[in-house]
Design an enzyme around this catalytic site. Structure first.
Site, PDB file in Angstrom:
ATOM      1  N   GLY A 196       0.814  -1.203   0.000  1.00  0.00           N
ATOM      2  CA  GLY A 196       0.000   0.000   0.000  1.00  0.00           C
ATOM      3  C   GLY A 196       0.852   1.258   0.000  1.00  0.00           C
ATOM      4  O   GLY A 196       1.934   1.309  -0.585  1.00  0.00           O
ATOM      5  N   SER A 197       0.371   2.260   0.708  1.00  0.00           N
ATOM      6  CA  SER A 197       1.013   3.569   0.633  1.00  0.00           C
ATOM      7  C   SER A 197       2.363   3.641   1.324  1.00  0.00           C
ATOM      8  O   SER A 197       3.082   4.624   1.155  1.00  0.00           O
ATOM      9  CB  SER A 197       0.080   4.634   1.206  1.00  0.00           C
ATOM     10  N   THR A 198       2.741   2.620   2.108  1.00  0.00           N
ATOM     11  CA  THR A 198       4.089   2.651   2.682  1.00  0.00           C
ATOM     12  C   THR A 198       5.144   2.574   1.584  1.00  0.00           C
ATOM     13  O   THR A 198       6.276   3.032   1.773  1.00  0.00           O
ATOM     14  CB  THR A 198       4.294   1.494   3.681  1.00  0.00           C
TER      15      THR A 198
END
Length: 485
Positions: free
Chosen positions: A215-217
């Site tokens: 995801g956004s990590t």
């Protein structure tokens, strides 16, 4: 008469020579095949005739050996087995061994030649040396904080010391007690069947053997690529990023969870995790540079050992521009282990240099004499030092003003990045909540810990805030344990 005696003597001498040759053939030439024969129980009996060496955490053993008084005399025991199972693995009389019990078996079982001061004498007597010990890098308090924070939910935590690569915590839940598998009774077989059929897969080491969409990590990696490539030169300059963003060559429109992402600066986009900005940045960077940066961080590396094998994290290097846009916000084919994402945070914290993580500090003889010392592993520069400085600034902003405020620690500088990875058909599954971070106490010269947390069954909503709500508090407690705050 004397002639017959001489013939008889010669014949007896020939028989004696034949017996000696046959004995040598059996004991020397064919010894290996006899030892390996499944019907030969002597090696198994000998293996369990003495206590096994111990695995140590914080100078204290988390393993032991119980004297059963049976033919397979000593059975493996574990202290706080579920807490340390992702580190120790199990050593079973029926099912073999895993993790440190497997990779360090020679030392623990006493069969490693380095344990004996007279190896040739041991070969003659076939007597093993007393089992040696394995000293781990695990921080007991950090391990406990991670385990308690997950609270039995499906998920994992990996924590690393950025400057050295020492693994400080490695937790996977739900867990199991390795002692249930130590013996050779019906109860052992029943426990094996139960654990293998459990839908929650308690024996799966999610921290190093399970990959997830990050995801956004993953936007930490994308930001590093954009800064290194010169696509972004000013953190506060407006980007040419429409909202929604039409993926190149398609009619698909990528949107954001919130408003205010149109033409947002990199600082704003990172702080509020704007998908459209990072997807377009990745397309501007291009497949080649994005792939180079991802692989520098450790993606697509099939050789990572800590010392047991870690599942390779993946970034697809053969994608079109639309697929690249999705890959670079942690979706499409991008997959990562929690250990890999801890490595990403550690590289940022360590000025752009990534130390290879390791779990064994040293091995020792039973009396404590060092056999092998771990020491720091090799490192590599994965981004420019100036890029690492800018990323630390961006990650600090996330914790002070963005979606990661739940990771803030009084008396420390904390940087982080939240993430929510959707999965399932039509993104119907409950999202995975992610948080990656690093922390530095106010009186420290450099960050002392980098952490990655993933929670599979996060209960928060589908927005980016779930990473901050479910995973960030766990990371905070692990970092506090390491910093002593």
């Amino acid at each position: 008469m004397a002639r017959y005696i001489r013939h008889a003597w010669a014949f007896c001498a020939l028989l004696l020579a034949a017996l000696l040759v046959n004995a040598a053939r059996v004991q020397v030439v064919q010894a290996g095949s006899y030892d390996a024969n499944p019907a030969n129980r002597r090696p198994t009996i000998a293996r369990y005739q003495q206590p096994r060496g111990d695995i140590l955490v914080g100078g204290e053993p988390v393993t032991g050996s119980n004297d059963t008084g049976e033919q397979l005399r000593y059975e493996r025991a574990y202290r706080e087995g579920p807490l340390y199972a992702p580190v120790t693995g199990f050593a079973s009389q029926m099912y073999g061994s895993t993790f440190l019990e497997h990779t360090e078996d020679g030392v623990l079982s006493g069969t490693d030649p380095m344990l004996s001061p007279f190896p040739l004498w041991n070969d003659v007597t076939r007597e093993p040396s007393p089992g040696g010990d394995v000293v781990t890098t695990i921080d007991r308090k950090a391990q406990q904080a991670a385990y308690q924070g997950l609270h039995g939910r499906r998920g994992a935590v990996a924590a690393i010391e950025p400057a050295t690569g020492r693994v400080l915590a490695l937790v996977s839940t739900p867990s199991y007690d390795p002692a249930e598998l130590s013996g050779n009774s019906e109860a052992t077989a029943s426990a094996w069947a139960r654990l293998n059929h459990d839908p929650d897969k308690p024996m799966l080491n999610r921290a190093v053997r399970q990959t997830y969409p990050p995801g956004s990590t993953f936007k930490v990696v994308t930001a590093a690529a954009a800064l290194d490539a010169g696509v972004v030169t000013d953190l506060d300059a407006s980007t040419d990023s429409p909202d929604p963003y039409r993926l190149p060559g398609t009619r698909t429109r990528l949107t954001n969870e919130g408003d205010g992402c149109a033409d947002a600066s990199l600082r704003e986009a990172f702080e509020w995790s704007c998908n459209t900005v990072f997807a377009k940045l990745a397309v501007d960077v291009g497949v080649a540079d994005m792939s180079t940066t991802a692989q520098a961080f450790g993606f697509n590396d099939t050789r990572l050992r800590v010392p047991f094998e870690a599942a390779p994290s993946t970034f697809d290097t053969r994608v079109d521009r639309a697929q690249l846009a999705l890959s670079s916000i942690g979706q499409y084919n991008t997959r990562a282990t929690p250990l890999q994402m801890a490595m990403v945070a550690a590289a940022v914290a360590n000025g752009g240099r990534l130390r290879t993580p390791y779990l064994v500090e040293r091995t020792t003889r039973h009396g404590g004499e060092t056999l092998t010392g771990g020491g720091m592993r090799p490192d590599r520069q994965v981004m420019r030092p100036s890029t690492a400085v800018q990323l630390r600034e961006l990650m600090t902003d996330v914790v002070t003003d963005g979606t990661g405020t739940n990771a803030a620690i009084p008396g420390a500088v904390v940087g982080g990045k939240t993430g929510t990875a959707q999965h399932g058909v039509g993104n119907s599954g409950v999202p995975y909540a992610w948080f990656v971070s690093w922390a530095q106490a106010d009186d420290d010269l450099e960050p002392r810990v980098a952490v990655a947390v993933v929670v599979e069954d996060a209960s928060a909503d589908r927005g980016e805030i779930s990473g901050g709500g479910d995973a960030a508090p766990i990371a905070r407690e692990v970092m506090r344990a390491v910093l002593g705050l």
